[in-house]
Design an enzyme around this catalytic site. Structure first.
Site, PDB file in Angstrom:
ATOM      1  N   CYS A 181       0.833  -1.210   0.000  1.00  0.00           N
ATOM      2  CA  CYS A 181       0.000   0.000   0.000  1.00  0.00           C
ATOM      3  C   CYS A 181       0.869   1.262   0.000  1.00  0.00           C
ATOM      4  O   CYS A 181       1.488   1.586   1.014  1.00  0.00           O
ATOM      5  CB  CYS A 181      -0.914  -0.044   1.231  1.00  0.00           C
ATOM      6  SG  CYS A 181      -1.804   1.474   1.565  1.00  0.00           S
ATOM      7  N   CYS A 213      -0.062   3.935   2.570  1.00  0.00           N
ATOM      8  CA  CYS A 213       0.313   3.498   3.926  1.00  0.00           C
ATOM      9  C   CYS A 213       1.740   3.934   4.242  1.00  0.00           C
ATOM     10  O   CYS A 213       2.050   4.332   5.364  1.00  0.00           O
ATOM     11  CB  CYS A 213       0.228   1.977   4.048  1.00  0.00           C
ATOM     12  SG  CYS A 213      -1.440   1.308   3.845  1.00  0.00           S
TER      13      CYS A 213
END
Length: 107
Positions: A32, A35
């Site tokens: 991600c 993230c």
């Protein structure tokens, strides 16, 4: 002062739900991109405010039960727990000021 520690499906209840302090949970995964943008912000907040708020991260790749139980449908998701109850949740990468605003009342 503080740092971000890892939490798992097995430790979530003890570390997050039974915590005496408010807890910020960062749900993330290694694939991600957003993230990875949020992680340093969470680290900064933990360094500055870890004495009053606990900061943890949960790898959703290796811990699928907790995100499913807590309605985490996208990453990154940031949740704030107080007294074992979910009080705030954010989906997507958020700025430091937004995240600081979310925990301001607990500082």
């Amino acid at each position: 002062m503080g740092s971000v520690s890892e939490v798992t499906d097995d430790t979530f209840e003890e570390v997050v739900l039974k915590s005496e302090k408010p807890v910020v949970v960062d749900y993330w995964a290694d694939w991600c991109g957003p993230c990875k943008q949020v992680a340093p912000v969470i680290e900064e907040l933990a360094q500055a405010h870890g004495d009053k708020v606990t900061f943890v991260k949960l790898d959703t790749n290796t811990n699928p039960v907790t995100p499913a139980n807590n309605h985490v449908l996208g990453l990154p998701t940031i949740q704030v727990y107080v007294g074992g109850e979910l009080v705030k949740a954010f989906k997507g990468a958020k700025s430091k000021s937004v995240l600081l605003g979310a925990i301001e009342e607990y500082l």
